[in-house]
Design a protein around this motif. Structure first.
Motif, PDB file in Angstrom:
ATOM      1  N   GLY A 192      33.477  52.142 -14.789  1.00  0.00           N
ATOM      2  CA  GLY A 192      32.304  51.326 -15.083  1.00  0.00           C
ATOM      3  C   GLY A 192      32.521  49.834 -14.884  1.00  0.00           C
ATOM      4  O   GLY A 192      31.564  49.071 -14.861  1.00  0.00           O
ATOM      5  N   ASP A 193      33.784  49.398 -14.749  1.00  0.00           N
ATOM      6  CA  ASP A 193      34.038  47.981 -14.505  1.00  0.00           C
ATOM      7  C   ASP A 193      33.473  47.583 -13.144  1.00  0.00           C
ATOM      8  O   ASP A 193      33.410  48.394 -12.223  1.00  0.00           O
ATOM      9  CB  ASP A 193      35.540  47.675 -14.536  1.00  0.00           C
ATOM     10  CG  ASP A 193      36.102  47.674 -15.940  1.00  0.00           C
ATOM     11  OD1 ASP A 193      35.310  47.747 -16.904  1.00  0.00           O
ATOM     12  OD2 ASP A 193      37.333  47.602 -16.075  1.00  0.00           O
ATOM     13  N   GLN A 194      33.075  46.337 -13.027  1.00  0.00           N
ATOM     14  CA  GLN A 194      32.523  45.844 -11.772  1.00  0.00           C
ATOM     15  C   GLN A 194      33.559  45.018 -11.028  1.00  0.00           C
ATOM     16  O   GLN A 194      34.426  44.390 -11.623  1.00  0.00           O
ATOM     17  CB  GLN A 194      31.285  44.998 -12.032  1.00  0.00           C
ATOM     18  CG  GLN A 194      30.119  45.802 -12.562  1.00  0.00           C
ATOM     19  CD  GLN A 194      28.861  44.970 -12.644  1.00  0.00           C
ATOM     20  OE1 GLN A 194      28.913  43.762 -12.773  1.00  0.00           O
ATOM     21  NE2 GLN A 194      27.728  45.616 -12.555  1.00  0.00           N
ATOM     22  N   LEU A 195      33.437  45.033  -9.704  1.00  0.00           N
ATOM     23  CA  LEU A 195      34.314  44.263  -8.837  1.00  0.00           C
ATOM     24  C   LEU A 195      33.459  43.362  -7.960  1.00  0.00           C
ATOM     25  O   LEU A 195      32.311  43.684  -7.672  1.00  0.00           O
ATOM     26  CB  LEU A 195      35.132  45.202  -7.943  1.00  0.00           C
ATOM     27  CG  LEU A 195      36.002  46.217  -8.663  1.00  0.00           C
ATOM     28  CD1 LEU A 195      36.539  47.239  -7.674  1.00  0.00           C
ATOM     29  CD2 LEU A 195      37.140  45.525  -9.375  1.00  0.00           C
ATOM     30  N   LYS A 196      34.034  42.242  -7.544  1.00  0.00           N
ATOM     31  CA  LYS A 196      33.335  41.393  -6.581  1.00  0.00           C
ATOM     32  C   LYS A 196      34.157  41.361  -5.299  1.00  0.00           C
ATOM     33  O   LYS A 196      35.383  41.426  -5.330  1.00  0.00           O
ATOM     34  CB  LYS A 196      33.077  39.997  -7.130  1.00  0.00           C
ATOM     35  CG  LYS A 196      34.291  39.222  -7.550  1.00  0.00           C
ATOM     36  CD  LYS A 196      33.883  37.886  -8.151  1.00  0.00           C
ATOM     37  CE  LYS A 196      35.098  37.179  -8.740  1.00  0.00           C
ATOM     38  NZ  LYS A 196      34.722  35.927  -9.393  1.00  0.00           N
ATOM     39  N   PHE A 197      33.454  41.312  -4.176  1.00  0.00           N
ATOM     40  CA  PHE A 197      34.088  41.314  -2.867  1.00  0.00           C
ATOM     41  C   PHE A 197      33.872  39.939  -2.240  1.00  0.00           C
ATOM     42  O   PHE A 197      32.742  39.534  -1.996  1.00  0.00           O
ATOM     43  CB  PHE A 197      33.474  42.405  -1.986  1.00  0.00           C
ATOM     44  CG  PHE A 197      33.708  43.787  -2.524  1.00  0.00           C
ATOM     45  CD1 PHE A 197      34.757  44.548  -2.051  1.00  0.00           C
ATOM     46  CD2 PHE A 197      32.894  44.315  -3.507  1.00  0.00           C
ATOM     47  CE1 PHE A 197      34.988  45.830  -2.547  1.00  0.00           C
ATOM     48  CE2 PHE A 197      33.113  45.592  -4.012  1.00  0.00           C
ATOM     49  CZ  PHE A 197      34.167  46.345  -3.528  1.00  0.00           C
ATOM     50  N   PRO A 212      38.191  41.699 -10.061  1.00  0.00           N
ATOM     51  CA  PRO A 212      37.374  42.234 -11.150  1.00  0.00           C
ATOM     52  C   PRO A 212      36.390  41.165 -11.635  1.00  0.00           C
ATOM     53  O   PRO A 212      36.712  39.981 -11.622  1.00  0.00           O
ATOM     54  CB  PRO A 212      38.387  42.573 -12.246  1.00  0.00           C
ATOM     55  CG  PRO A 212      39.707  42.096 -11.787  1.00  0.00           C
ATOM     56  CD  PRO A 212      39.597  41.563 -10.411  1.00  0.00           C
ATOM     57  N   VAL A 213      35.210  41.602 -12.016  1.00  0.00           N
ATOM     58  CA  VAL A 213      34.236  40.700 -12.620  1.00  0.00           C
ATOM     59  C   VAL A 213      34.624  40.560 -14.079  1.00  0.00           C
ATOM     60  O   VAL A 213      34.768  41.554 -14.787  1.00  0.00           O
ATOM     61  CB  VAL A 213      32.795  41.246 -12.483  1.00  0.00           C
ATOM     62  CG1 VAL A 213      31.811  40.382 -13.242  1.00  0.00           C
ATOM     63  CG2 VAL A 213      32.411  41.358 -11.016  1.00  0.00           C
ATOM     64  N   LYS A 250      47.280  47.628 -13.417  1.00  0.00           N
ATOM     65  CA  LYS A 250      47.724  46.237 -13.303  1.00  0.00           C
ATOM     66  C   LYS A 250      46.571  45.262 -13.541  1.00  0.00           C
ATOM     67  O   LYS A 250      46.740  44.219 -14.161  1.00  0.00           O
ATOM     68  CB  LYS A 250      48.346  45.996 -11.922  1.00  0.00           C
ATOM     69  CG  LYS A 250      48.948  44.634 -11.750  1.00  0.00           C
ATOM     70  CD  LYS A 250      49.687  44.523 -10.434  1.00  0.00           C
ATOM     71  CE  LYS A 250      50.356  43.161 -10.336  1.00  0.00           C
ATOM     72  NZ  LYS A 250      51.239  43.065  -9.186  1.00  0.00           N
ATOM     73  N   LEU A 251      45.365  45.627 -13.042  1.00  0.00           N
ATOM     74  CA  LEU A 251      44.196  44.761 -13.196  1.00  0.00           C
ATOM     75  C   LEU A 251      43.412  45.053 -14.461  1.00  0.00           C
ATOM     76  O   LEU A 251      42.436  44.371 -14.761  1.00  0.00           O
ATOM     77  CB  LEU A 251      43.278  44.899 -11.971  1.00  0.00           C
ATOM     78  CG  LEU A 251      43.872  44.431 -10.643  1.00  0.00           C
ATOM     79  CD1 LEU A 251      42.927  44.755  -9.504  1.00  0.00           C
ATOM     80  CD2 LEU A 251      44.175  42.938 -10.689  1.00  0.00           C
ATOM     81  N   GLY A 252      43.815  46.074 -15.205  1.00  0.00           N
ATOM     82  CA  GLY A 252      43.108  46.433 -16.430  1.00  0.00           C
ATOM     83  C   GLY A 252      41.727  46.997 -16.163  1.00  0.00           C
ATOM     84  O   GLY A 252      40.798  46.788 -16.945  1.00  0.00           O
ATOM     85  N   LEU A 253      41.572  47.715 -15.062  1.00  0.00           N
ATOM     86  CA  LEU A 253      40.272  48.282 -14.693  1.00  0.00           C
ATOM     87  C   LEU A 253      40.070  49.644 -15.330  1.00  0.00           C
ATOM     88  O   LEU A 253      41.012  50.425 -15.457  1.00  0.00           O
ATOM     89  CB  LEU A 253      40.176  48.445 -13.175  1.00  0.00           C
ATOM     90  CG  LEU A 253      40.211  47.175 -12.342  1.00  0.00           C
ATOM     91  CD1 LEU A 253      40.255  47.525 -10.864  1.00  0.00           C
ATOM     92  CD2 LEU A 253      39.026  46.293 -12.651  1.00  0.00           C
ATOM     93  N   SER A 254      38.839  49.913 -15.718  1.00  0.00           N
ATOM     94  CA  SER A 254      38.500  51.238 -16.216  1.00  0.00           C
ATOM     95  C   SER A 254      37.135  51.623 -15.663  1.00  0.00           C
ATOM     96  O   SER A 254      36.434  50.796 -15.065  1.00  0.00           O
ATOM     97  CB  SER A 254      38.511  51.262 -17.753  1.00  0.00           C
ATOM     98  OG  SER A 254      37.633  50.295 -18.263  1.00  0.00           O
TER      99      SER A 254
END
Length: 89
Positions: A29-34, A45-46, A23-27
């Motif tokens: 190596g992708d980075q996330l911010k909290f 997602p960043v 749904k978020l298009g994450l794969s």
């Protein structure tokens, strides 16, 4: 608002369910911010930015030679590729 749960490992890593990654298009190596507010955490997602989007934000007192920048980037990429190739032999 959907409720989706994940799991925290002993190393503090979080498992993000497949449906949420899709749904978020994450794969990988992708980075996330909290984002933390009070006792709540929001994870986002960043956004990946293209160099072409950042160029307008670069300021310099000197003229920026994009051709020279490309040349240096190409040389560094070549060095990296060569060193990777030597490590695998």
């Amino acid at each position: 608002m959907e409720l989706v749960s994940g799991k925290v490992t002993s190393k503090g890593q979080i498992t993000i369910p497949k449906e949420l990654r899709e749904k978020l298009g994450l794969s990988e190596g992708d980075q996330l911010k909290f984002l933390i507010e009070d006792d709540e955490v929001r994870i986002e997602p960043v956004k990946k930015k293209l160099l072409s989007q950042a160029i307008g934000r670069i300021t310099s007192k000197e003229e920026i030679n994009l051709e020279k920048m490309r040349e240096i980037a190409h040389e560094e990429a070549s060095k990296h590729t060569l060193s990777e190739g030597l490590e695998h032999e």
